[in-house]
Motif scaffolding. Structure first.
Motif, PDB file in Angstrom:
ATOM      1  N   LYS A  32      48.359  31.718  20.741  1.00 16.88           N
ATOM      2  CA  LYS A  32      48.648  31.506  22.154  1.00 16.88           C
ATOM      3  C   LYS A  32      50.068  32.003  22.434  1.00 16.88           C
ATOM      4  N   GLY A  33      50.238  32.803  23.483  1.00 19.87           N
ATOM      5  CA  GLY A  33      51.546  33.347  23.846  1.00 19.87           C
ATOM      6  C   GLY A  33      51.859  34.698  23.226  1.00 19.87           C
ATOM      7  N   GLN A  34      51.077  35.103  22.216  1.00 21.99           N
ATOM      8  CA  GLN A  34      51.268  36.417  21.581  1.00 21.99           C
ATOM      9  C   GLN A  34      50.796  37.503  22.538  1.00 21.99           C
ATOM     10  N   ARG A  35      51.472  38.619  22.538  1.00 23.01           N
ATOM     11  CA  ARG A  35      51.084  39.730  23.418  1.00 23.01           C
ATOM     12  C   ARG A  35      49.929  40.520  22.807  1.00 23.01           C
ATOM     13  N   SER A  63      48.614  36.151  25.586  1.00 24.65           N
ATOM     14  CA  SER A  63      47.365  35.416  25.420  1.00 24.65           C
ATOM     15  C   SER A  63      47.538  33.994  25.943  1.00 24.65           C
ATOM     16  N   SER A  64      46.568  33.520  26.703  1.00 23.99           N
ATOM     17  CA  SER A  64      46.625  32.162  27.242  1.00 23.99           C
ATOM     18  C   SER A  64      46.045  31.139  26.276  1.00 23.99           C
ATOM     19  N   SER A  66      44.570  30.739  21.749  1.00 24.37           N
ATOM     20  CA  SER A  66      44.483  31.328  20.414  1.00 24.37           C
ATOM     21  C   SER A  66      43.069  31.859  20.178  1.00 24.37           C
ATOM     22  N   TYR A  67      42.977  32.935  19.395  1.00 22.11           N
ATOM     23  CA  TYR A  67      41.698  33.539  19.016  1.00 22.11           C
ATOM     24  C   TYR A  67      41.657  33.738  17.515  1.00 22.11           C
ATOM     25  N   LYS A  68      40.479  33.539  16.939  1.00 24.43           N
ATOM     26  CA  LYS A  68      40.261  33.893  15.535  1.00 24.43           C
ATOM     27  C   LYS A  68      39.760  35.328  15.481  1.00 24.43           C
ATOM     28  N   LYS A  69      39.910  35.965  14.343  1.00 22.68           N
ATOM     29  CA  LYS A  69      39.405  37.322  14.166  1.00 22.68           C
ATOM     30  C   LYS A  69      37.917  37.363  14.528  1.00 22.68           C
ATOM     31  N   GLY A  70      37.527  38.298  15.388  1.00 22.28           N
ATOM     32  CA  GLY A  70      36.133  38.450  15.784  1.00 22.28           C
ATOM     33  C   GLY A  70      35.747  37.718  17.051  1.00 22.28           C
ATOM     34  N   ASP A  71      36.626  36.848  17.551  1.00 21.41           N
ATOM     35  CA  ASP A  71      36.324  36.121  18.788  1.00 21.41           C
ATOM     36  C   ASP A  71      36.334  37.080  19.991  1.00 21.41           C
ATOM     37  N   PRO A  72      35.415  36.887  20.951  1.00 20.55           N
ATOM     38  CA  PRO A  72      35.482  37.682  22.173  1.00 20.55           C
ATOM     39  C   PRO A  72      36.676  37.244  23.006  1.00 20.55           C
ATOM     40  N   ILE A  73      37.336  38.210  23.626  1.00 20.33           N
ATOM     41  CA  ILE A  73      38.482  37.920  24.482  1.00 20.33           C
ATOM     42  C   ILE A  73      37.961  37.516  25.860  1.00 20.33           C
ATOM     43  N   LYS A  74      38.354  36.331  26.291  1.00 21.37           N
ATOM     44  CA  LYS A  74      37.898  35.799  27.583  1.00 21.37           C
ATOM     45  C   LYS A  74      38.974  36.024  28.626  1.00 21.37           C
ATOM     46  N   GLY A  75      38.586  36.103  29.874  1.00 17.91           N
ATOM     47  CA  GLY A  75      39.506  36.361  30.978  1.00 17.91           C
ATOM     48  C   GLY A  75      40.268  35.201  31.436  1.00 17.91           C
TER      49      GLY A  75
END
Length: 75
Positions: A32-35, A63-64, A66-75
């Protein structure tokens, strides 16, 4: 000339539309917060979050969540 110049999705093509389109996914863990950049975002099928067409709009934004590798990026 043939046709009317308009491209429309035929009923026989509609079932393949979702699986044929590409979406944005985490290429690596994103905190979260990473560009978002070209190293942590990838394009894969099928679309289940943001469309691949939004790739350049997402670059450089924070990023609003956190995401794990392979997660879809949500809006």
């Amino acid at each position: 000339a043939l046709g009317d110049g308009k491209k429309i999705c035929r009923p026989s093509e509609a079932k393949n539309r979702k699986i044929a389109r590409k979406g944005l996914f985490a290429a690596s863990a994103i905190q979260k917060g990473q560009r978002f950049d070209e190293k942590n975002i990838t394009v894969m099928r099928p679309v289940s979050g943001l469309s691949a067409a939004e790739y350049w709009d997402l670059m450089g934004r924070k990023s609003s969540r956190s995401y794990k590798k392979g997660d879809p990026i949500k809006g």
